[in-house]
Design an enzyme around this catalytic site. Structure first.
Site, PDB file in Angstrom:
ATOM      1  N   LYS A  28       0.843  -1.211   0.000  1.00 41.52           N
ATOM      2  CA  LYS A  28       0.000   0.000   0.000  1.00 41.52           C
ATOM      3  C   LYS A  28       0.871   1.251   0.000  1.00 41.52           C
ATOM      4  O   LYS A  28       0.634   2.182  -0.766  1.00 41.52           O
ATOM      5  CB  LYS A  28      -0.919  -0.045   1.224  1.00 41.52           C
ATOM      6  CG  LYS A  28      -1.892   1.115   1.320  1.00 41.52           C
ATOM      7  CD  LYS A  28      -3.108   0.751   2.140  1.00 41.52           C
ATOM      8  CE  LYS A  28      -2.822   0.651   3.628  1.00 41.52           C
ATOM      9  NZ  LYS A  28      -2.539   1.944   4.277  1.00 41.52           N
ATOM     10  N   SER A  29       1.882   1.279   0.869  1.00 40.48           N
ATOM     11  CA  SER A  29       2.736   2.474   0.963  1.00 40.48           C
ATOM     12  C   SER A  29       3.432   2.748  -0.371  1.00 40.48           C
ATOM     13  O   SER A  29       3.489   3.892  -0.832  1.00 40.48           O
ATOM     14  CB  SER A  29       3.817   2.262   2.024  1.00 40.48           C
ATOM     15  OG  SER A  29       3.228   2.150   3.294  1.00 40.48           O
ATOM     16  N   ARG A  33       2.907   5.922  -3.247  1.00 36.36           N
ATOM     17  CA  ARG A  33       4.075   6.723  -3.640  1.00 36.36           C
ATOM     18  C   ARG A  33       4.349   6.600  -5.131  1.00 36.36           C
ATOM     19  O   ARG A  33       4.743   7.573  -5.782  1.00 36.36           O
ATOM     20  CB  ARG A  33       5.286   6.275  -2.810  1.00 36.36           C
ATOM     21  CG  ARG A  33       5.221   6.789  -1.364  1.00 36.36           C
ATOM     22  CD  ARG A  33       6.134   5.973  -0.480  1.00 36.36           C
ATOM     23  NE  ARG A  33       6.254   6.480   0.874  1.00 36.36           N
ATOM     24  CZ  ARG A  33       5.375   6.264   1.866  1.00 36.36           C
ATOM     25  NH1 ARG A  33       4.271   5.551   1.625  1.00 36.36           N
ATOM     26  NH2 ARG A  33       5.583   6.749   3.076  1.00 36.36           N
ATOM     27  N   GLY A 101      -5.313   7.693   5.376  1.00 32.66           N
ATOM     28  CA  GLY A 101      -4.458   8.701   6.000  1.00 32.66           C
ATOM     29  C   GLY A 101      -3.201   8.941   5.177  1.00 32.66           C
ATOM     30  O   GLY A 101      -2.733  10.079   5.055  1.00 32.66           O
ATOM     31  N   ARG A 129      -9.077  11.926  12.065  1.00 33.01           N
ATOM     32  CA  ARG A 129      -7.628  11.746  12.295  1.00 33.01           C
ATOM     33  C   ARG A 129      -6.873  13.077  12.248  1.00 33.01           C
ATOM     34  O   ARG A 129      -7.251  13.990  11.515  1.00 33.01           O
ATOM     35  CB  ARG A 129      -7.077  10.744  11.265  1.00 33.01           C
ATOM     36  CG  ARG A 129      -7.732   9.384  11.445  1.00 33.01           C
ATOM     37  CD  ARG A 129      -7.225   8.378  10.463  1.00 33.01           C
ATOM     38  NE  ARG A 129      -5.823   8.038  10.691  1.00 33.01           N
ATOM     39  CZ  ARG A 129      -5.135   7.221   9.911  1.00 33.01           C
ATOM     40  NH1 ARG A 129      -5.709   6.673   8.860  1.00 33.01           N
ATOM     41  NH2 ARG A 129      -3.882   6.950  10.182  1.00 33.01           N
ATOM     42  N   SER A 174       6.953   9.084  12.149  1.00 31.24           N
ATOM     43  CA  SER A 174       5.904   8.928  11.150  1.00 31.24           C
ATOM     44  C   SER A 174       6.461   9.081   9.745  1.00 31.24           C
ATOM     45  O   SER A 174       6.927  10.155   9.354  1.00 31.24           O
ATOM     46  CB  SER A 174       4.793   9.964  11.373  1.00 31.24           C
ATOM     47  OG  SER A 174       3.948   9.993  10.240  1.00 31.24           O
ATOM     48  N   GLN A 176       4.637   9.012   7.203  1.00 27.68           N
ATOM     49  CA  GLN A 176       3.710   9.868   6.454  1.00 27.68           C
ATOM     50  C   GLN A 176       4.138  11.322   6.554  1.00 27.68           C
ATOM     51  O   GLN A 176       4.132  12.057   5.561  1.00 27.68           O
ATOM     52  CB  GLN A 176       2.285   9.707   6.999  1.00 27.68           C
ATOM     53  CG  GLN A 176       1.684   8.350   6.710  1.00 27.68           C
ATOM     54  CD  GLN A 176       0.283   8.206   7.249  1.00 27.68           C
ATOM     55  OE1 GLN A 176      -0.255   9.106   7.876  1.00 27.68           O
ATOM     56  NE2 GLN A 176      -0.314   7.061   7.005  1.00 27.68           N
ATOM     57  N   ASP A 326       1.586  -1.180  11.784  1.00 30.70           N
ATOM     58  CA  ASP A 326       0.246  -1.625  11.381  1.00 30.70           C
ATOM     59  C   ASP A 326      -0.047  -3.074  11.788  1.00 30.70           C
ATOM     60  O   ASP A 326      -1.143  -3.574  11.547  1.00 30.70           O
ATOM     61  CB  ASP A 326       0.095  -1.478   9.858  1.00 30.70           C
ATOM     62  CG  ASP A 326       0.087  -0.009   9.441  1.00 30.70           C
ATOM     63  OD1 ASP A 326      -0.322   0.838  10.261  1.00 30.70           O
ATOM     64  OD2 ASP A 326       0.499   0.281   8.310  1.00 30.70           O
ATOM     65  N   ARG A 357      -6.679   2.098  17.548  1.00 29.62           N
ATOM     66  CA  ARG A 357      -6.373   0.665  17.477  1.00 29.62           C
ATOM     67  C   ARG A 357      -5.994   0.071  18.815  1.00 29.62           C
ATOM     68  O   ARG A 357      -6.095  -1.143  18.994  1.00 29.62           O
ATOM     69  CB  ARG A 357      -5.241   0.408  16.474  1.00 29.62           C
ATOM     70  CG  ARG A 357      -5.740   0.311  15.080  1.00 29.62           C
ATOM     71  CD  ARG A 357      -4.720  -0.248  14.126  1.00 29.62           C
ATOM     72  NE  ARG A 357      -5.282  -0.116  12.780  1.00 29.62           N
ATOM     73  CZ  ARG A 357      -4.568   0.075  11.690  1.00 29.62           C
ATOM     74  NH1 ARG A 357      -3.263   0.158  11.756  1.00 29.62           N
ATOM     75  NH2 ARG A 357      -5.170   0.178  10.521  1.00 29.62           N
TER      76      ARG A 357
END
Ligand code: S3P
Length: 453
Positions: A28-29, A33, A101, A129, A174, A176, A326, A357
């Protein structure tokens, strides 16, 4: 996906082992990108193995709305003709980032250093968030953000016409936030510098290099300084997306827990900043063998052979959290089935994921009979409860909660039900069918479940 019509699912233990060879969907990451960097590059990039989950499709739509030419050519095969750095334009409508996110935060970085006006929103989970962690540092490049309720979506941004480079020390571990600043730095004049006290996934740095940008990383292990020279020519460069280790986590833990199982998962990304779960499971005694290690598209990849093992409790240090951030809900399931007590330390960041979570994982285990506590930012789980299962898990629009609970049901004494399986598609389309192909008994709740005696 229609969040207003939840699809409850149930999973059950039927005694037979899980067997087979599978591949999990693309990372996913890396998929987010690939679409973003390709959309900023000159020329045409072909992406193979793109995750076609809801989250990534939002990024594809957003990049298209900003002026990149993004086309699906076949299953996982995408073609992106970029607009070039500085070449994106204002979208005509609101950018809806759904549940993602990563999409929302990374896109803020792109928007901040383009002369663009944009409004961004998301689903109820994403609108809760925190966005301040990106919009505050990004404002220093000259962008003006206005966000709801002190930093939540929807937000509006007027990007800087002539962005200043950023210099920032990350206050939270992070990837992100780091990636948002790097994306902004791409269209700033001068050198953007990011100090990273705790290492986090480095897919953005790898991909920037892959597209020809000059990224310097000073320091090894903990405590890095990342320097990016702004306004490089990003040149189109094909990307092969490896299987997502965060998705592989679910069949890995299922194969370890269901007695007699042997499952091979091919082509899993093994970036060392993502393999904290495998390290932890091996400390618990797991039988996981990595074969055919190779590099694909600048990322390490391997095939994992996982055999059922009796696991023991584990103490996971807080500094490992970014490498498995995750994976805690599914690790917690493994700990509930392990012998002895486990302590998972330093989980504060879990409170701001697709759901809280920490609270949701605690509730998932408790409603199914496990003994679990939260002590500050740590979770303590007593393995080997007398009887597990029988509960309905509230997933709070969180794909990873849903999949973790369904894996729990495969080994619990009584079936486990989740309130809504629809959000699983955000990261792992086809999860239920893939697991059923291995022999798992999972199906929609409320009717007969195929394979269940
Ligand atoms: C991601 C980074 C992590 C992770 C998320 C994907 C990324 O978030 O939880 O699923 O692609 O950079 P944080 O950077 O907020 O820890």
């Amino acid at each position: 996906m229609n969040p207003s019509s939840p699809v409850a699912h149930v999973s059950c233990r039927d005694g037979s082992p899980l067997n087979g060879t599978i591949r999990v969907p693309g990372d996913k990451s890396i998929s987010h990108r690939a679409l973003m960097f390709a959309g900023l590059a000159i020329g045409t990039t072909r992406i193979a193995g793109l995750l076609e989950g809801e989250d990534v499709l939002r990024t594809a739509a957003a990049m298209r709305a900003l002026g990149a030419d993004v086309t699906r050519e076949g299953s996982g095969m995408w073609r992106v003709s970029g607009a070039g750095i500085g070449g994106l334009h204002s979208p005509e409508d609101v950018l809806d980032m759904g549940n993602s996110g990563t999409a929302a935060r990374l896109l803020c970085g792109i928007l901040a250093s383009h002369d663009i006006f944009a409004v961004m929103t998301g689903d109820a989970s994403l609108r809760r968030r925190p966005m301040r962690r990106v919009i505050d540092p990004l404002a220093a490049c000259g962008a003006v953000f206005a966000a709801r309720d002190g930093g939540r979506l929807p937000l509006a941004v007027s990007g800087a016409a002539d962005a200043l480079p950023l210099s920032y020390r990350l206050p939270v571990a992070s990837a992100q936030v780091k990636s948002a600043l790097l994306l902004a730095g791409l269209n700033a004049r001068g050198v953007t510098e990011i100090e990273e006290p705790e290492p986090t996934r480095d897919h953005s740095e790898n991909m920037l290099r892959h597209f020809g940008a000059a990224v310097e990383v000073i320091g090894q292990g903990r405590g890095k300084l990342i320097r990016l020279r702004g306004q490089p020519e990003l040149m189109a460069s094909d990307v092969m997306v490896p299987g997502d280790p965060s998705s592989a986590a679910f069949p890995i833990v299922a194969a370890l827990l269901v007695p007699g199982s042997s499952v091979t998962i091919e082509g899993v990304g093994l970036n060392p900043l993502r393999t904290g779960l495998v390290t932890t499971l091996c400390e618990m005694g797991a039988d996981i063998v990595i074969l055919n290690q190779r590099a694909e598209g600048g990322e390490p990849v391997g095939d994992l052979v996982v055999r059922a093992t009796t696991l023991r409790g584990v103490d996971v240090p807080p500094e490992r959290a970014p490498a498995m951030i995750d994976e805690y809900p599914i690790l917690a399931v493994a700990c509930a089935l392990a012998m002895g007590q486990s302590r998972l330390r330093g989980l504060g960041e879990l409170r701001v994921k697709e759901s809280d979570r920490l609270a949701a994982t605690l509730a998932m285990l408790r409603v199914n009979g496990a003994q679990v506590e939260v002590d500050g930012d740590d979770m303590i789980i007593m393995g080997g409860a007398n009887r597990l299962g029988g509960g309905t898990v509230m997933t709070h629009m969180d794909h990873r909660l849903g999949m973790s609970a369904l894996v729990l049901g495969l080994v619990a004494d009584d079936p486990v039900t989740i309130d809504d399986a629809a959000f699983i598609d955000t990261s792992f389309p086809g999860f239920v069918d893939l697991m059923r192909g291995l022999g798992a008994v999972i199906g929609p709740a409320g009717g007969p479940v195929e394979g269940l005696a």
